[in-house]
Design a protein around this motif. Structure first.
Motif, PDB file in Angstrom:
ATOM      1  N   VAL A  11      11.512 -68.290 -36.960  1.00 11.90           N
ATOM      2  CA  VAL A  11      12.099 -68.266 -38.305  1.00 11.90           C
ATOM      3  C   VAL A  11      11.098 -67.687 -39.299  1.00 11.90           C
ATOM      4  CG1 VAL A  11      12.864 -69.743 -40.208  1.00 11.90           C
ATOM      5  CG2 VAL A  11      13.764 -70.115 -37.916  1.00 11.90           C
ATOM      6  N   ASN A  12       9.829 -68.074 -39.181  1.00 10.48           N
ATOM      7  CA  ASN A  12       8.798 -67.512 -40.058  1.00 10.48           C
ATOM      8  C   ASN A  12       8.666 -66.004 -39.853  1.00 10.48           C
ATOM      9  OD1 ASN A  12       8.220 -70.009 -41.155  1.00 10.48           O
ATOM     10  ND2 ASN A  12       6.489 -70.402 -39.805  1.00 10.48           N
ATOM     11  N   SER A  13       8.749 -65.574 -38.614  1.00  8.06           N
ATOM     12  CA  SER A  13       8.670 -64.147 -38.315  1.00  8.06           C
ATOM     13  C   SER A  13       9.846 -63.394 -38.930  1.00  8.06           C
ATOM     14  CB  SER A  13       8.643 -63.946 -36.801  1.00  8.06           C
ATOM     15  OG  SER A  13       8.673 -62.591 -36.477  1.00  8.06           O
ATOM     16  N   ALA A  15      11.586 -64.307 -41.517  1.00 10.35           N
ATOM     17  CA  ALA A  15      11.409 -64.311 -42.970  1.00 10.35           C
ATOM     18  C   ALA A  15      10.411 -63.232 -43.402  1.00 10.35           C
ATOM     19  CB  ALA A  15      10.944 -65.687 -43.446  1.00 10.35           C
ATOM     20  N   ALA A  16       9.315 -63.100 -42.669  1.00 10.86           N
ATOM     21  CA  ALA A  16       8.311 -62.082 -43.013  1.00 10.86           C
ATOM     22  C   ALA A  16       8.873 -60.673 -42.863  1.00 10.86           C
ATOM     23  CB  ALA A  16       7.071 -62.258 -42.129  1.00 10.86           C
ATOM     24  N   ILE A  17       9.600 -60.437 -41.784  1.00  6.18           N
ATOM     25  CA  ILE A  17      10.189 -59.112 -41.572  1.00  6.18           C
ATOM     26  C   ILE A  17      11.212 -58.815 -42.669  1.00  6.18           C
ATOM     27  CG2 ILE A  17      11.636 -57.734 -40.032  1.00  6.18           C
ATOM     28  CD1 ILE A  17      10.312 -59.259 -37.682  1.00  6.18           C
ATOM     29  N   THR A  18      12.036 -59.806 -43.010  1.00  9.11           N
ATOM     30  CA  THR A  18      13.041 -59.619 -44.063  1.00  9.11           C
ATOM     31  C   THR A  18      12.372 -59.303 -45.392  1.00  9.11           C
ATOM     32  OG1 THR A  18      14.525 -61.136 -42.912  1.00  9.11           O
ATOM     33  CG2 THR A  18      15.012 -60.688 -45.222  1.00  9.11           C
ATOM     34  N   PHE A  19      11.299 -60.017 -45.701  1.00 10.85           N
ATOM     35  CA  PHE A  19      10.544 -59.758 -46.929  1.00 10.85           C
ATOM     36  C   PHE A  19      10.048 -58.317 -46.949  1.00 10.85           C
ATOM     37  CE2 PHE A  19       6.504 -59.719 -49.239  1.00 10.85           C
ATOM     38  CZ  PHE A  19       6.894 -60.248 -50.460  1.00 10.85           C
ATOM     39  N   ASN A  20       9.509 -57.852 -45.822  1.00  8.80           N
ATOM     40  CA  ASN A  20       9.011 -56.478 -45.740  1.00  8.80           C
ATOM     41  C   ASN A  20      10.142 -55.457 -45.827  1.00  8.80           C
ATOM     42  OD1 ASN A  20       6.325 -57.210 -45.563  1.00  8.80           O
ATOM     43  ND2 ASN A  20       6.376 -57.346 -43.344  1.00  8.80           N
ATOM     44  N   VAL A  21      11.291 -55.771 -45.239  1.00 10.76           N
ATOM     45  CA  VAL A  21      12.439 -54.853 -45.319  1.00 10.76           C
ATOM     46  C   VAL A  21      12.865 -54.682 -46.772  1.00 10.76           C
ATOM     47  CG1 VAL A  21      14.898 -54.625 -44.794  1.00 10.76           C
ATOM     48  CG2 VAL A  21      13.305 -55.221 -42.986  1.00 10.76           C
ATOM     49  N   PHE A  22      13.026 -55.790 -47.485  1.00 10.44           N
ATOM     50  CA  PHE A  22      13.451 -55.696 -48.881  1.00 10.44           C
ATOM     51  C   PHE A  22      12.418 -54.975 -49.726  1.00 10.44           C
ATOM     52  CE2 PHE A  22      16.147 -59.716 -48.203  1.00 10.44           C
ATOM     53  CZ  PHE A  22      17.243 -58.954 -47.862  1.00 10.44           C
ATOM     54  N   SER A  55      14.193 -52.571 -39.434  1.00  4.24           N
ATOM     55  CA  SER A  55      15.519 -53.074 -39.056  1.00  4.24           C
ATOM     56  C   SER A  55      15.566 -53.402 -37.571  1.00  4.24           C
ATOM     57  CB  SER A  55      16.597 -52.051 -39.399  1.00  4.24           C
ATOM     58  OG  SER A  55      16.636 -51.815 -40.778  1.00  4.24           O
ATOM     59  N   ALA A  56      14.984 -52.546 -36.771  1.00  2.00           N
ATOM     60  CA  ALA A  56      14.936 -52.799 -35.320  1.00  2.00           C
ATOM     61  C   ALA A  56      14.118 -54.053 -35.021  1.00  2.00           C
ATOM     62  CB  ALA A  56      14.350 -51.592 -34.598  1.00  2.00           C
ATOM     63  N   ASP A  57      13.002 -54.231 -35.751  1.00  2.00           N
ATOM     64  CA  ASP A  57      12.181 -55.432 -35.571  1.00  2.00           C
ATOM     65  C   ASP A  57      12.957 -56.686 -35.954  1.00  2.00           C
ATOM     66  OD1 ASP A  57      10.090 -53.789 -34.776  1.00  2.00           O
ATOM     67  OD2 ASP A  57       9.042 -53.904 -36.710  1.00  2.00           O
ATOM     68  N   LEU A  58      13.742 -56.590 -37.022  1.00  2.15           N
ATOM     69  CA  LEU A  58      14.533 -57.740 -37.477  1.00  2.15           C
ATOM     70  C   LEU A  58      15.593 -58.107 -36.439  1.00  2.15           C
ATOM     71  CD1 LEU A  58      15.035 -59.742 -39.763  1.00  2.15           C
ATOM     72  CD2 LEU A  58      16.561 -58.076 -40.801  1.00  2.15           C
ATOM     73  N   VAL A  59      16.260 -57.108 -35.882  1.00  5.52           N
ATOM     74  CA  VAL A  59      17.271 -57.366 -34.853  1.00  5.52           C
ATOM     75  C   VAL A  59      16.612 -57.985 -33.616  1.00  5.52           C
ATOM     76  CG1 VAL A  59      18.875 -56.248 -33.248  1.00  5.52           C
ATOM     77  CG2 VAL A  59      18.872 -55.618 -35.671  1.00  5.52           C
ATOM     78  N   LYS A  60      15.450 -57.470 -33.233  1.00  3.82           N
ATOM     79  CA  LYS A  60      14.734 -58.001 -32.077  1.00  3.82           C
ATOM     80  C   LYS A  60      14.344 -59.463 -32.308  1.00  3.82           C
ATOM     81  CE  LYS A  60      10.572 -57.260 -29.312  1.00  3.82           C
ATOM     82  NZ  LYS A  60       9.326 -56.504 -29.213  1.00  3.82           N
ATOM     83  N   ALA A  61      13.841 -59.769 -33.500  1.00  2.00           N
ATOM     84  CA  ALA A  61      13.448 -61.148 -33.820  1.00  2.00           C
ATOM     85  C   ALA A  61      14.660 -62.076 -33.823  1.00  2.00           C
ATOM     86  CB  ALA A  61      12.742 -61.188 -35.167  1.00  2.00           C
ATOM     87  N   ALA A  62      15.787 -61.593 -34.320  1.00  2.00           N
ATOM     88  CA  ALA A  62      17.010 -62.413 -34.325  1.00  2.00           C
ATOM     89  C   ALA A  62      17.483 -62.678 -32.896  1.00  2.00           C
ATOM     90  CB  ALA A  62      18.098 -61.718 -35.136  1.00  2.00           C
ATOM     91  N   LYS A  63      17.380 -61.687 -32.034  1.00  2.00           N
ATOM     92  CA  LYS A  63      17.774 -61.874 -30.630  1.00  2.00           C
ATOM     93  C   LYS A  63      16.849 -62.870 -29.937  1.00  2.00           C
ATOM     94  CE  LYS A  63      20.132 -57.495 -29.895  1.00  2.00           C
ATOM     95  NZ  LYS A  63      20.154 -56.219 -29.160  1.00  2.00           N
TER      96      LYS A  63
END
Length: 103
Positions: A11-13, A15-22, A55-63
């Motif tokens: 979850v922390n990962s 959140a960090a990726i989402t922060f960087n995406v935005f 975006s790819a990193d976010l999808v990977k983390a969600a999976k």
């Protein structure tokens, strides 16, 4: 590391990726003219593949998170058994709380 700690880390990962995406999308957004009274904004820098990679990193983390959730053990007895256990734990907590209050 136990499964709950792994879920928290994931979850922390996310959140960090989402922060960087935005942040990246905000940084790379093309300028917009706010009013005709102002001069045209300068042209924006060429876009990079960074948003696609994030975006790819976010999808990977969600999976990975979904896989961890899938690895959680199933509860025995269903919801009714869980509610019974919760009530029992709350009663134990209340009794211990009363003992501590007396001390």
């Amino acid at each position: 590391m136990d499964i709950i700690s792994q879920l928290q880390e994931q979850v922390n990962s996310i959140a960090a990726i989402t922060f960087n995406v935005f942040g990246t999308l905000q940084r790379d957004a093309p300028p917009v003219q706010l009013s005709p009274n102002y001069p045209d904004p300068p042209p924006s820098a060429p876009t990079t593949d960074e948003p696609k990679q994030l975006s790819a990193d976010l999808v990977k983390a969600a999976k990975q998170f979904d896989a961890l959730v899938g690895a959680l053990p199933l509860s025995d007895g269903g919801e009714e058994a869980q509610l019974k256990i919760i009530a029992q734990l709350q009663m134990e907590n209340h009794v211990i709380g009363q003992e501590l209050h007396k001390q």
